[in-house]
Design a protein around this motif. Structure first.
Motif, PDB file in Angstrom:
ATOM      1  N   PHE A 293       0.836  -1.208   0.000  1.00 35.60           N
ATOM      2  CA  PHE A 293       0.000   0.000   0.000  1.00 35.60           C
ATOM      3  C   PHE A 293       0.865   1.251   0.000  1.00 35.60           C
ATOM      4  O   PHE A 293       0.563   2.218  -0.677  1.00 35.60           O
ATOM      5  CB  PHE A 293      -0.937  -0.003   1.210  1.00 35.60           C
ATOM      6  CG  PHE A 293      -2.315  -0.502   0.904  1.00 35.60           C
ATOM      7  CD1 PHE A 293      -2.564  -1.849   0.770  1.00 35.60           C
ATOM      8  CD2 PHE A 293      -3.369   0.390   0.730  1.00 35.60           C
ATOM      9  CE1 PHE A 293      -3.832  -2.310   0.483  1.00 35.60           C
ATOM     10  CE2 PHE A 293      -4.649  -0.065   0.440  1.00 35.60           C
ATOM     11  CZ  PHE A 293      -4.876  -1.415   0.317  1.00 35.60           C
ATOM     12  N   ILE A 294       1.958   1.222   0.797  1.00 34.18           N
ATOM     13  CA  ILE A 294       2.822   2.407   0.858  1.00 34.18           C
ATOM     14  C   ILE A 294       3.443   2.660  -0.510  1.00 34.18           C
ATOM     15  O   ILE A 294       3.453   3.796  -1.010  1.00 34.18           O
ATOM     16  CB  ILE A 294       3.917   2.214   1.934  1.00 34.18           C
ATOM     17  CG1 ILE A 294       3.276   2.233   3.325  1.00 34.18           C
ATOM     18  CG2 ILE A 294       4.975   3.307   1.835  1.00 34.18           C
ATOM     19  CD1 ILE A 294       4.239   1.902   4.447  1.00 34.18           C
ATOM     20  N   LEU A 295       3.930   1.585  -1.145  1.00 31.72           N
ATOM     21  CA  LEU A 295       4.544   1.752  -2.469  1.00 31.72           C
ATOM     22  C   LEU A 295       3.521   2.277  -3.471  1.00 31.72           C
ATOM     23  O   LEU A 295       3.804   3.188  -4.256  1.00 31.72           O
ATOM     24  CB  LEU A 295       5.127   0.420  -2.949  1.00 31.72           C
ATOM     25  CG  LEU A 295       6.375  -0.051  -2.197  1.00 31.72           C
ATOM     26  CD1 LEU A 295       6.718  -1.483  -2.589  1.00 31.72           C
ATOM     27  CD2 LEU A 295       7.536   0.886  -2.484  1.00 31.72           C
ATOM     28  N   LEU A 296       2.318   1.701  -3.422  1.00 29.89           N
ATOM     29  CA  LEU A 296       1.279   2.143  -4.343  1.00 29.89           C
ATOM     30  C   LEU A 296       0.922   3.610  -4.076  1.00 29.89           C
ATOM     31  O   LEU A 296       0.741   4.406  -5.008  1.00 29.89           O
ATOM     32  CB  LEU A 296       0.046   1.258  -4.178  1.00 29.89           C
ATOM     33  CG  LEU A 296      -1.082   1.517  -5.188  1.00 29.89           C
ATOM     34  CD1 LEU A 296      -0.606   1.213  -6.592  1.00 29.89           C
ATOM     35  CD2 LEU A 296      -2.309   0.670  -4.857  1.00 29.89           C
ATOM     36  N   PHE A 297       0.859   3.951  -2.811  1.00 30.39           N
ATOM     37  CA  PHE A 297       0.565   5.338  -2.443  1.00 30.39           C
ATOM     38  C   PHE A 297       1.626   6.280  -3.019  1.00 30.39           C
ATOM     39  O   PHE A 297       1.309   7.291  -3.644  1.00 30.39           O
ATOM     40  CB  PHE A 297       0.516   5.465  -0.917  1.00 30.39           C
ATOM     41  CG  PHE A 297       0.389   6.878  -0.415  1.00 30.39           C
ATOM     42  CD1 PHE A 297      -0.836   7.536  -0.443  1.00 30.39           C
ATOM     43  CD2 PHE A 297       1.497   7.559   0.065  1.00 30.39           C
ATOM     44  CE1 PHE A 297      -0.940   8.835   0.005  1.00 30.39           C
ATOM     45  CE2 PHE A 297       1.401   8.854   0.516  1.00 30.39           C
ATOM     46  CZ  PHE A 297       0.173   9.494   0.486  1.00 30.39           C
ATOM     47  N   LEU A 298       2.890   5.912  -2.821  1.00 35.60           N
ATOM     48  CA  LEU A 298       3.974   6.748  -3.348  1.00 35.60           C
ATOM     49  C   LEU A 298       3.850   6.884  -4.860  1.00 35.60           C
ATOM     50  O   LEU A 298       3.981   7.979  -5.420  1.00 35.60           O
ATOM     51  CB  LEU A 298       5.329   6.136  -2.990  1.00 35.60           C
ATOM     52  CG  LEU A 298       5.768   6.296  -1.540  1.00 35.60           C
ATOM     53  CD1 LEU A 298       7.090   5.589  -1.315  1.00 35.60           C
ATOM     54  CD2 LEU A 298       5.893   7.775  -1.187  1.00 35.60           C
TER      55      LEU A 298
END
Lengths: 214, 207, 242
Positions: free
Chosen positions: C211-216
């Protein structure tokens, strides 16, 4: 100088309108939920607080908009009075013309909603302590949207979430008062929010005004 | 009063675009400067920067902010207050009083008690200009001060400007298209139009 | 080299261009693996049954909903102090992603709450706080879209973000005061002795990373779009002047 501002605002403002609005909202509620005294007594603190909040909201968009249109806001900004003081003055005037009358009339409307007797004093105190915060937060919202053509609706969207803490603690004071519990903690929180709002928001309001005057 | 207004290498922007650059001038006490140039050249923007309402893109303004009185297109008149109350309001804000002669100077004596909302646009403008006499600041920045004034009022205002303001060591920077008939330097802003690539206001970083 | 060099739009564009596809690929990959792992290869919880598996969507989105706002707050402060355009545009770009995360958290929470608590919605402190956060996001985005001049909009939304943060924290405490909750404590924390059991823990961490990677990736992509928009506007203005 605040008195001068007061004069200017009062001359242009609809003084009784917010009061009438407050009355109408409170009168409409029993039509919606039914006339049972127990039900009304239970929800009365919340209704009175929500109605006060909406009534305060009603007259906010005129706070800076009139001065912006006729150019006096620009002239004030170049004057010797810092905009922070103007913001503070405007908020105080707004409270004196809306908040204060609401405080006075609220106990009467409490009777309409069968507000329990012991809750009347907490209602008065909580409104007196909490409504100045509504005006100051509202001044901030009004300053953010002052340059916009249709800023009223947007301002409500910005201001209402900021009203949540005030509403929670304000209504809590009345509810606890009605049930005979101690009101010191929520009342202290309510007062803290009001003091904090008046300490910080004049600066944010003035900053927003300066941006909008660019 | 003695004041000085100096501007060095000033660049100003409007709507994210530089409109003027390299503007430099100085106005000594007792002198007036008239800004000229076609519509949109940046006269109003320059005055707003001088008044401190807007930040310059480059350069600096040398003047004490407390010396400056700005008169915009809008007069800042409250329609529901009387003429006298309007002036008293500004006097109160600036901590001054309303001098007795003001009403005569601006031909407002008969209108003192009238609600400002009922005035004609020329009368409103005179009221707006009378504010300058009330607030008593040495540097006047006037944006089209004679709009909607008749010829007689223009002459009156020019007289007032020279005799009561400039003669006392005041300074005036006036953006106007008409000939006020006062002795003043003229600065044509057309020469300072921002042309150079890279002078692109706050959007320049994206180019 | 200073980190502020990346605040130059051109430098930012050049640096982020190769990163975006990788972030998308890694983020989506991690989420898919975590979901498959979590859905098919972990046991059902002995109390909650299979419904516990929604945790792999609920917890990461809830974390990001809050962290997106924090990121906007930091970006707003940087804009107000240092006037870096990229910072303001990154804050603008993060808001809709934050809204989406808040919505996912609220909806998965409702779907989880229905079998667990027997109701789609309760006025629990955590749920209520998220609803308030959602309102703050809405106001922030609405203010951005209402103001035409981008620098004015950036200034006003930054001020709103800072004031809003203070009031969001206040609301959180107010809401805690106002009602006692049904919601369980934090699923993950560093100092707690009792986290979720290990079988759930590992795929959950992977889902959070995804999720963090996708958010970034989403925020970078949106920031790049905003920068291009500003560039178009600047070119347009210049063309109309010349």
């Amino acid at each position: 100088m605040i008195r001068d501002l007061k004069l200017a605002v009062r001359a242009g403002g609809g003084f009784g309108l917010a009061l009438a609005f407050f009355l109408i909202v409170v009168v409409l509620v029993p039509f919606g939920v039914g006339p049972e005294r127990e039900v009304l007594a239970r929800i009365a603190p919340g209704i009175l607080w929500v109605a006060a909040l909406l009534a305060a909201l009603l007259s906010l968009d005129r706070m800076f908009a009139l001065d912006h249109e006729d150019g006096s806001l620009t002239l004030l900004a170049t004057g010797p009075l810092p905009l922070e003081a103007v913001a503070l003055g405007k908020a105080l005037v707004h409270w004196a013309t809306t908040g204060l009358p609401l405080v006075v009339i609220a106990p009467l409307l409490g009777i309409l909603l069968s507000l329990p007797g012991p809750a009347v004093l907490p209602l008065l105190v909580s409104l007196a302590v909490g409504t100045p915060a509504l005006s100051m937060i509202g001044a901030f919202g009004a300053a953010l949207t002052v340059g916009l053509k249709r800023g009223g609706l947007l301002m409500s969207l910005l201001v209402l979430p900021l009203y949540v803490p005030t509403l929670v603690f304000g209504a809590e004071v009345v509810r606890r008062g009605g049930e005979g519990l101690g009101v010191a903690v929520p009342l202290a929180m309510l007062g803290g929010i009001t003091l904090g709002a008046f300490a910080v928001l004049p600066f944010a309001t003035a900053a927003a005004l300066r941006v909008n005057l660019r | 009063m003695s004041a000085r207004l100096g501007v060095a290498g000033l660049a100003v922007e409007r709507g994210g675009l530089a409109v003027l650059e390299g503007v430099s001038f100085g106005v000594p006490a007792g002198r007036a400067l008239i800004l000229r140039g076609p519509n949109g050249v940046g006269k109003t923007t320059l005055l707003r920067v001088l008044a401190g309402l807007q930040k310059p893109l480059a350069g600096r303004v040398e003047a004490a902010p407390d010396d400056i009185a700005y008169a915009s297109h809008a007069d800042g008149i409250k329609a529901t207050l009387s003429v006298a109350e309007n002036l008293q309001f500004w006097a109160g804000i600036h901590g001054t009083g309303v001098p007795d002669g003001v009403y005569d100077l601006f031909d407002l004596a008969d209108l003192r008690g009238r609600e400002a909302g009922t005035l004609s646009s020329g009368q409103k403008r005179r009221l707006g200009l009378a504010r300058l006499a009330v607030i008593d600041r040495p540097i006047w920045l006037l944006d089209e001060p004679t709009i909607s004034l008749d010829r007689q009022s223009v002459t009156r205002f020019a007289e007032f400007l020279t005799q009561h303001h400039l003669a006392r060591g005041g300074i005036a920077v006036i953006a106007t298209h008409i000939d006020l008939g006062i002795e003043a330097e003229t600065l044509d802003l057309t020469a300072f139009r921002a042309r150079r690539a890279g002078a692109d206001g706050s959007d320049g970083a994206f180019l | 080299m200073s980190i502020w060099e990346y605040a130059n739009p051109k430098k930012f564009m050049a640096t982020t261009a190769p990163a975006v596809p990788w972030l998308f690929a890694l983020g989506i990959g991690a989420i898919v693996v975590a979901l498959v792992w979590g859905f098919f290869f972990t046991p059902a919880d002995y109390r909650q049954g299979a419904t516990v598996k929604i945790i792999y969507l609920h917890v990461p989105s809830a974390m990001l909903a809050i962290n997106a706002w924090l990121m906007m707050l930091v970006a707003s402060l940087i804009w107000l102090v240092r006037r870096h355009h990229v910072s303001a545009l990154a804050a603008k770009a993060a808001a809709p992603v934050g809204i989406t995360m808040t919505l996912i958290a609220l909806m998965t929470g409702a779907i989880w709450g229905q079998p667990m608590w027997g109701t789609w919605w309760v006025w629990d402190p955590r749920l209520t706080s998220f609803l308030i956060l959602f309102l703050f996001y809405l106001g922030y985005v609405a203010l951005w879209s209402a103001i035409e001049d981008p620098d004015t909009a950036a200034d006003l939304t930054s001020i709103l973000c800072i004031v809003g943060s203070v009031f969001a924290v206040l609301s959180r405490y107010a809401v805690n005061f106002w009602t006692q909750g049904l919601h369980q404590g934090a699923s993950l924390s560093l100092d707690a002795k009792e986290n979720v059991a290990d079988v759930f823990y590992q795929p959950l961490l992977l889902a959070i990373a995804g999720f963090i990677l996708l958010f970034l990736a989403l925020v970078l992509l949106r920031t790049r779009t905003e920068i291009r928009w500003r560039r178009v506007r600047a070119l347009d203005l210049r063309a109309r002047r010349d």
